[in-house]
Enzyme design. Structure first.
Site, mmCIF file in Angstrom:
data_model
loop_
_atom_site.group_PDB
_atom_site.id
_atom_site.type_symbol
_atom_site.label_atom_id
_atom_site.label_comp_id
_atom_site.label_asym_id
_atom_site.label_seq_id
_atom_site.Cartn_x
_atom_site.Cartn_y
_atom_site.Cartn_z
ATOM 1 N N LYS A 1 0.836 -1.197 0.000
ATOM 2 C CA LYS A 1 0.000 0.000 0.000
ATOM 3 C C LYS A 1 0.875 1.254 0.000
ATOM 4 O O LYS A 1 2.059 1.198 0.333
ATOM 5 C CB LYS A 1 -0.895 -0.002 1.253
ATOM 6 C CG LYS A 1 -2.003 -1.048 1.201
ATOM 7 C CD LYS A 1 -2.928 -0.926 2.384
ATOM 8 C CE LYS A 1 -4.019 -1.995 2.337
ATOM 9 N NZ LYS A 1 -4.962 -1.886 1.214
ATOM 10 N N ARG B 1 -10.143 -11.762 0.636
ATOM 11 C CA ARG B 1 -10.923 -12.830 -0.006
ATOM 12 C C ARG B 1 -10.239 -14.180 0.156
ATOM 13 O O ARG B 1 -10.894 -15.214 0.164
ATOM 14 C CB ARG B 1 -11.181 -12.474 -1.483
ATOM 15 C CG ARG B 1 -9.953 -12.411 -2.347
ATOM 16 C CD ARG B 1 -10.182 -11.641 -3.633
ATOM 17 N NE ARG B 1 -10.207 -10.196 -3.404
ATOM 18 C CZ ARG B 1 -10.411 -9.288 -4.356
ATOM 19 N NH1 ARG B 1 -10.621 -9.661 -5.600
ATOM 20 N NH2 ARG B 1 -10.411 -8.004 -4.059
HETATM 21 N N1 BES Z 1 -8.251 -3.934 3.432
HETATM 22 C C1 BES Z 1 -8.317 -3.536 2.092
HETATM 23 C C2 BES Z 1 -9.618 -2.803 1.737
HETATM 24 C C3 BES Z 1 -9.859 -1.486 2.382
HETATM 25 C C4 BES Z 1 -9.584 -0.321 1.693
HETATM 26 C C5 BES Z 1 -10.410 -1.403 3.636
HETATM 27 C C6 BES Z 1 -9.855 0.907 2.284
HETATM 28 C C7 BES Z 1 -10.669 -0.182 4.227
HETATM 29 C C8 BES Z 1 -10.387 0.967 3.547
HETATM 30 C C9 BES Z 1 -8.225 -4.752 1.169
HETATM 31 O O1 BES Z 1 -7.497 -5.813 1.636
HETATM 32 C C10 BES Z 1 -7.559 -4.277 -0.088
HETATM 33 O O2 BES Z 1 -6.443 -3.870 -0.008
HETATM 34 N N2 BES Z 1 -8.283 -4.312 -1.186
HETATM 35 C C11 BES Z 1 -7.781 -3.887 -2.432
HETATM 36 C C12 BES Z 1 -8.191 -4.917 -3.449
HETATM 37 C C13 BES Z 1 -7.493 -4.773 -4.768
HETATM 38 C C14 BES Z 1 -6.040 -5.096 -4.615
HETATM 39 C C15 BES Z 1 -8.132 -5.719 -5.758
HETATM 40 C C16 BES Z 1 -8.384 -2.531 -2.759
HETATM 41 O O3 BES Z 1 -9.531 -2.321 -2.435
HETATM 42 O O4 BES Z 1 -7.692 -1.708 -3.316
HETATM 43 ZN ZN ZN Z 2 -5.429 -5.709 1.240
#
Ligand code: BES
Ligand code: ZN
Ligand code: ZN
Length: 502
Positions: free
Chosen positions: A278, A352
């Site tokens: 991230k 997931r």
């Molecule tokens: N934990 C995150 C999702 C999230 C984003 C929660 C913002 C709370 C606030 C999740 O694991 C994630 O990183 N999702 C990615 C998925 C993508 C890589 C397909 C996302 O949403 O960017």
């Molecule tokens: Zn994630």
């Protein structure tokens, strides 16, 4: 905390009394006419001058100058009689309890009958009172060095009503309070930093909850998880020095273990994104990535208090998602507990993966109806914003029941579709059965579709709370930070649940 009483008299001594006021015409009639008389009609004048407001969610305070037994009167504006809903009442009361807290009030009375209108009965109003009291006064105990001054808080609330049996009112107050307290526990867990709540800590918490309510508890540790072959869950944990835990709580409220509702909550205690790392701003706040787990644990607390005639299995896969020499990587192929293989395209789509194995494990424990809750995608925020939880399903009837519970809890959900073409995208891999990240188009749906591959034929609803689990703004029923969203919806769903297809 709550004392139910009858026949309020003006001479009764309380630190304060709370009265609900409807807007236009604002009248002090019935029980309240003698109150206005005690003030020589001045209350009516104060309404006219706007010093006492009946506008929805306005809270006004006046001193009684010893004209009655109580020192102060708090008026809660309820707006138009015909427009008052349970949700609005809860919010108006939330503002009241916040005010009482700021004013360090320790004891007060509330005239419940002044809040009744528009089909709202006293039992609903009592539930609203105790639930909003618990939620609105919630505060996270921070790690700031504290002054030694003990906090003053509301310790005693006398609820006066002449319309309903006191025992029934007391029961409603207890139920409402349980809903609020379960939500607060969920908030507390989400607000804990990642270093204070590891998977091991979460398992300990679940064990304590289990012994408090006599749930059957099963904690799978790393070895058990390896033996069972939960390769998707293990992959996410692979880069961590913290061992993973698969947490299972069982509540049996029926003679037989049938019609089992499976509640599955994403329990990522911190999400760095792994090698699909991230950004330095996107990573902040990722301690809340166990919001789904918190909602499930909060719901289990409510269920433990209220003991509905239902069977529930809660399953929480918990780990952090870290980077190290041993971490999983994009291009890796992993084998899930179900046997389905997964091509990892993005290590940040870890939720997931852990949910896939947890959903399969919930079925192994007899779950015939599944609801999973997860802070799963930024995509759901793009689609629905920060006030609405995204929902996906493979079963209309189960979805209807979840929707009704969500409406009653005041936790809005909105459905996104999963079409065949969406399923094709998660099944599109040259070297495995599935891929975990088919691209950014509609990616909230992709995450849902992926989990649906593991729910298979079992009725299932997926709730994506990435936008709703936390808030940056204070609101009527709580401070900024964790909201505890879906704890109440899940508990209500369980309380009201009717097995499908019978
Ligand atoms: N934990 C995150 C999702 C999230 C984003 C929660 C913002 C709370 C606030 C999740 O694991 C994630 O990183 N999702 C990615 C998925 C993508 C890589 C397909 C996302 O949403 O960017
Ligand atoms: Zn994630
Ligand atoms: Zn995540």
């Amino acid at each position: 905390m709550f004392q139910v009483k009858r026949d309020f008299e003006l001479g009764n001594k309380h630190e304060g009394i709370v009265i609900g006021l409807f807007d236009k015409p604002t009248k002090f009639e019935g029980e309240l006419s003698s109150l206005d008389e005690a003030f020589d009609g001045q209350l009516t004048e104060l309404v006219k001058s706007g010093d006492i407001s009946a506008k929805l969610k306005a809270v006004s305070k006046i001193h009684s100058f010893n004209k009655i037994g109580s020192k102060r009167i708090w008026f809660v504006g309820l707006g138009k009689e015909k427009e008052l809903t349970f949700d609005l009442l809860r919010e108006a009361l939330g503002k009241l309890f916040k005010e009482l807290k700021v004013n360090k009030i320790e004891e007060t009375a509330i005239l419940l009958d002044s809040f009744l209108a528009n089909g709202m009965d006293s039992l609903d109003a009592a539930h609203a009172i105790s639930e909003s009291f618990a939620m609105a006064t919630y505060e996270f105990e921070s790690y700031k060095q504290k002054s030694n001054e003990p906090e003053k808080r509301l310790e005693s609330l006398s609820v006066y009503s002449n319309f309903t049996e006191p025992e029934e009112l007391q029961a409603s107050l207890t139920v409402g309070y349980a809903y609020g307290a379960g939500t607060n526990s969920a908030r507390m867990l989400v607000n804990l930093p990642g270093n204070m709540l590891t998977a091991t800590d979460m398992a300990e918490y679940a064990k304590e909850l289990g012994s408090r309510f006599d749930f059957e508890v099963e904690i799978l540790d790393k070895e058990d998880i390896e033996k069972l072959g939960m390769g998707a869950f293990l992959a996410v944990n692979q880069g961590s020095t913290e061992p993973p835990k698969m947490i299972v709580l069982k509540y049996q409220g029926k003679e037989e273990w049938k019609d089992v509702i499976g509640l599955v909550g994403k329990g990522i205690t911190f999400d760095t994104g792994g090698y699909s790392i991230k950004t330095k701003t996107g990573i902040v706040g990722m301690k809340s990535d166990m919001g789904g787990a918190a909602a499930v644990l909060g719901a289990m607390e409510i269920i433990g208090e209220l003991k509905p005639e239902q069977n529930v299995v809660a399953v929480i896969p918990s780990t952090d998602n870290m980077i190290s020499g041993s971490a999983f990587k994009p291009d890796d192929v992993i084998t899930s507990y179900s046997g389905k293989t997964i091509e990892v395209l993005n290590t940040d789509a870890e939720g997931r993966l852990v949910l896939a194995d947890a959903v399969t494990y919930a079925k192994h424990h007899g779950a015939q109806f599944l609801v999973d809750v997860a802070t799963l995608t930024g995509g759901v925020i793009t689609a629905l914003g920060l006030n609405t939880t995204g929902a996906m399903t493979n079963n209309e009837e189960l979805f209807e029941q979840v929707l009704e519970a969500a409406i009653e809890a005041g936790e809005p959900i909105w459905r996104l579709p999963i079409f065949e073409k969406d399923k094709e995208r998660v099944r599109n891999s040259k070297i495995a059965d599935l891929n975990n990240s088919p691209g950014s188009e509609g990616h909230a749906i992709m995450a849902g579709a992926f989990i649906g591959e593991f729910a298979e034929g079992t009725p299932w609803v997926h709730l994506d709370i990435a936008g709703t689990a936390t808030t940056t703004k204070e609101y009527e029923l709580g401070p900024s930070g964790a909201t505890g969203v879906m704890a109440r919806t899940l508990a209500l769903l369980v309380e009201r649940f009717e097995p499908i297809g019978e």
